[in-house]
Design a protein around this motif. Structure first.
Motif, short mmCIF file in Angstrom:
data_model
loop_
_atom_site.label_atom_id
_atom_site.label_comp_id
_atom_site.label_asym_id
_atom_site.label_seq_id
_atom_site.Cartn_x
_atom_site.Cartn_y
_atom_site.Cartn_z
N SER A 75 0.61 -1.38 -0.02
CA SER A 75 0.09 -0.02 -0.02
C SER A 75 1.04 1.38 -0.06
N THR A 76 0.25 2.43 -0.40
CA THR A 76 0.77 4.07 -0.49
C THR A 76 -0.07 4.57 0.20
N VAL A 77 0.64 5.32 1.27
CA VAL A 77 -0.48 6.35 1.89
C VAL A 77 0.24 7.63 1.50
N PHE A 78 -0.86 8.52 1.09
CA PHE A 78 -0.66 9.89 0.57
C PHE A 78 -1.66 10.84 1.48
N ASP A 79 -0.72 11.82 2.19
CA ASP A 79 -1.36 12.94 3.10
C ASP A 79 -2.09 14.01 2.32
N CYS A 80 -3.14 14.08 1.99
CA CYS A 80 -3.87 15.07 1.30
C CYS A 80 -3.74 16.45 1.82
N ARG A 81 -3.42 16.58 3.13
CA ARG A 81 -3.39 17.77 3.60
C ARG A 81 -2.20 18.67 3.40
N ASP A 82 -1.30 17.85 2.77
CA ASP A 82 0.00 18.35 1.96
C ASP A 82 0.01 18.47 0.77
N ASP A 83 0.06 19.80 0.19
CA ASP A 83 -0.12 20.16 -1.14
C ASP A 83 0.97 19.43 -2.21
N SER A 84 1.99 18.92 -1.56
CA SER A 84 3.01 18.36 -2.36
C SER A 84 2.61 16.96 -2.55
N GLN A 85 1.72 16.51 -1.84
CA GLN A 85 1.23 14.93 -1.84
C GLN A 85 0.04 14.80 -2.57
N ILE A 86 -0.86 15.88 -2.55
CA ILE A 86 -2.46 15.57 -3.02
C ILE A 86 -2.46 15.14 -4.52
N LEU A 87 -1.57 15.72 -5.29
CA LEU A 87 -1.60 15.75 -6.83
C LEU A 87 -1.25 13.96 -7.17
N ALA A 88 0.01 13.64 -6.37
CA ALA A 88 0.39 12.46 -6.65
C ALA A 88 -0.61 11.29 -5.93
N GLY A 89 -1.08 11.67 -4.95
CA GLY A 89 -2.13 10.75 -4.44
C GLY A 89 -3.33 10.67 -5.11
N MET A 90 -3.92 11.62 -5.95
CA MET A 90 -5.11 11.51 -6.62
C MET A 90 -4.82 10.73 -7.90
N ARG A 91 -3.57 10.91 -8.41
CA ARG A 91 -2.93 10.34 -9.65
C ARG A 91 -3.05 8.77 -9.42
N HIS A 92 -2.34 8.37 -8.21
CA HIS A 92 -2.30 6.98 -7.83
C HIS A 92 -3.46 6.30 -7.58
N ALA A 93 -4.58 7.18 -7.02
CA ALA A 93 -5.74 6.68 -6.78
C ALA A 93 -6.73 6.30 -7.98
N ARG A 94 -6.42 7.00 -8.88
CA ARG A 94 -7.08 6.98 -10.44
C ARG A 94 -6.64 5.71 -11.02
N GLN A 95 -5.21 5.63 -10.84
CA GLN A 95 -4.60 4.78 -11.74
C GLN A 95 -5.10 3.15 -10.79
N ALA A 96 -5.09 3.24 -9.51
CA ALA A 96 -5.60 1.97 -8.67
C ALA A 96 -7.02 1.31 -9.34
N ILE A 97 -7.73 2.63 -9.19
CA ILE A 97 -9.25 2.21 -9.53
C ILE A 97 -9.34 1.41 -10.98
N ALA A 98 -8.64 2.39 -11.84
CA ALA A 98 -8.55 1.70 -13.17
C ALA A 98 -7.96 0.23 -13.44
N ARG A 99 -7.22 -0.21 -12.52
CA ARG A 99 -6.68 -1.66 -12.37
C ARG A 99 -7.58 -2.37 -11.66
N GLY A 100 -8.46 -1.85 -11.29
CA GLY A 100 -9.50 -2.83 -10.34
C GLY A 100 -9.00 -3.03 -8.92
#
Length: 243
Positions: A2-27
């Motif tokens: 697993s990967t954890v992204f702290d979306c309260r941190d502006d430097s992590q939110i974009l990467a977190g959203m990108r990884h989340a979209r990719q994970a959903i797309a992979r099932g």
């Protein structure tokens, strides 16, 4: 792993959203914050992903997950029809803590479990959840916990229970209230047996009160719950559980 992204941190939110979209797309599964409790999300149109969600929680197909949407257009695409009283509920309480059960659109090719031809739909009131939904489309989302345990109100609690069964955790601090959504059954407004009176029934009390519902629905709100009715859509077992 697993990967954890702290979306309260502006430097992590974009990467977190990108990884989340990719994970959903992979099932794969994603834990995300909502305005009620943290949810565990899967592609609603991937039967394998939905089964993965149920397996992660340790629950069966007899407890199908609700579906989160980004707006009313998604709702209209998922259900057979939106009766006028339901539209009033949506206008009053969406985005927010009200889940509405309606007959599902018959043309949809999905498998959420033993839904009896219905779908439970909600629009959450949390920016990260809405942005992810806008990009992925409808997501099957159950509370982020093992079945029978309290729902997580922070991502770290979800990670402690669900571990590597989830690909991405989006952390955004504690849930605003930790109170689950209210669930109402509005199926009788669409299809009612001869002689029956259409009514909206509260399946689970939660963020939206009976009094608030009554202000919108008037006499259409069933006065008392009738638990255990034949054909009732299953509702989640934990008092602080589930989207």
């Amino acid at each position: 792993m697993s990967t954890v992204f702290d979306c309260r941190d502006d430097s992590q939110i974009l990467a977190g959203m990108r990884h989340a979209r990719q994970a959903i797309a992979r099932g794969e599964l994603v834990v995300l914050p909502t305005d009620t409790v943290y949810g565990i999300a899967a592609d609603a149109f991937s039967p394998a992903a939905v089964q993965r969600l149920l397996d992660a929680k340790g629950r069966g197909r007899d407890m199908p997950p609700p579906v989160l949407v980004a707006g009313q257009d998604m709702l209209a695409a998922l259900v057979e029809t939106v009766p006028a009283p339901v539209q009033r509920l949506v206008d009053a309480f969406w985005p927010g803590g009200l889940t509405i059960v309606l007959p599902a659109q018959p043309s949809l090719t999905w498998d959420l479990g033993e839904t009896k031809g219905t779908v439970a739909v909600r629009m959450p009131d949390r920016r990260i959840a809405l942005e992810l939904l806008a990009e992925t489309g409808p997501l099957a989302v159950s509370s982020a916990n093992l079945s029978g345990r309290d729902a997580a109100i922070i991502a770290s609690d979800a990670e402690a229970m669900l571990g590597d069964s989830v690909a991405v955790y989006l952390e955004e601090g504690y849930s605003e209230t930790g109170v689950p959504s209210t669930i109402v059954d509005a199926t009788s407004l669409v299809a009612t047996a001869d002689g029956d009176t259409p009514a909206v029934r509260i399946l689970r009390a939660g963020a939206v009160t009976r009094e608030q519902l009554a202000e919108v629905l008037g006499d259409l709100l069933e006065p008392e719950e009738q638990p255990g009715e034949v054909g009732e859509r299953p509702v989640d077992e934990s008092p602080v559980d589930e989207e």
